[in-house]
Design a protein around this motif. Structure first.
Motif, PDB file in Angstrom:
ATOM      1  N   LYS A   1       0.831  -1.196   0.000  1.00  0.00           N
ATOM      2  CA  LYS A   1       0.000   0.000   0.000  1.00  0.00           C
ATOM      3  C   LYS A   1       0.872   1.255   0.000  1.00  0.00           C
ATOM      4  CE  LYS A   1      -3.949  -1.905   2.483  1.00  0.00           C
ATOM      5  NZ  LYS A   1      -4.764  -1.791   3.690  1.00  0.00           N
TER       6      LYS A   1
ATOM      7  N   PHE B   1       0.357   5.294   0.907  1.00  0.00           N
ATOM      8  CA  PHE B   1      -0.517   6.302   1.499  1.00  0.00           C
ATOM      9  C   PHE B   1       0.093   7.672   1.251  1.00  0.00           C
ATOM     10  CE2 PHE B   1      -0.934   2.518   4.192  1.00  0.00           C
ATOM     11  CZ  PHE B   1      -2.293   2.297   4.102  1.00  0.00           C
TER      12      PHE B   1
ATOM     13  N   GLU C   1      -5.441   6.879  -0.396  1.00  0.00           N
ATOM     14  CA  GLU C   1      -4.937   5.546  -0.743  1.00  0.00           C
ATOM     15  C   GLU C   1      -5.555   5.152  -2.078  1.00  0.00           C
ATOM     16  OE1 GLU C   1      -5.228   0.909   0.711  1.00  0.00           O
ATOM     17  OE2 GLU C   1      -6.136   2.454   1.938  1.00  0.00           O
TER      18      GLU C   1
END
Length: 151
Positions: A7, A9, A73
């Motif tokens: 991920k 961010f 995100e």
């Protein structure tokens, strides 16, 4: 289920231009390692974090101005918060060990000193002289001065 280490961010910080702030961010990497970072900056600012989860608390350093923060995100805002109040903070977080994605604002208490009443001075232990009586201008003596005359 293992956290997703891929991920990305983005922490976006905005509000009143050139507003000074301090941010304290904590993150969780894909292997479960926790990291933390503190930094100072000026609005607007943007930071990118890689990991499984993130949470940040951003504090205003001034009484005036607006401060907001959001976590993005995958091109989507997942948490946001804003404040106009003096010396406040905002907190944003992604889903992680601390719960679901969320944003909130809070108040730092500003201590304002209490007003003190003016206390009279205590009396001295001696007698005060009596007030003056009569005239304080001595009587004129000597020659009388004639009034001014124009020449």
């Amino acid at each position: 289920m293992a956290p997703d280490p891929t991920k990305e961010f983005t922490l976006e910080i905005g509000g009143s231009p050139a507003l000074a702030f301090t941010a304290e961010c904590e993150g969780v990497l894909g292997d479960g390692t926790e990291i933390s970072e503190t930094f100072d900056g000026l609005v607007p600012d943007s930071l990118i974090f890689d990991g499984a989860a993130i949470r940040c608390r951003i504090k205003k350093k001034d009484f005036r101005g607006k401060l907001w923060a959001e976590i993005v995100e995958g091109g989507r805002v997942i948490a946001s918060a804003e404040t106009l109040n003096p010396l406040n903070w905002v907190s944003v977080r992604s889903a992680g060990p601390w719960g679901d994605a969320a944003g909130q604002e809070g108040n730092l208490r500003v201590l304002i000193p209490k007003r003190r009443s003016i206390q009279p001075l205590p009396p001295e232990n001696r007698r005060l002289p009596p007030p003056l009586s009569g005239t304080i201008v001595p009587p004129l003596s000597g020659k009388t001065v004639p009034p001014f005359t124009a020449r």
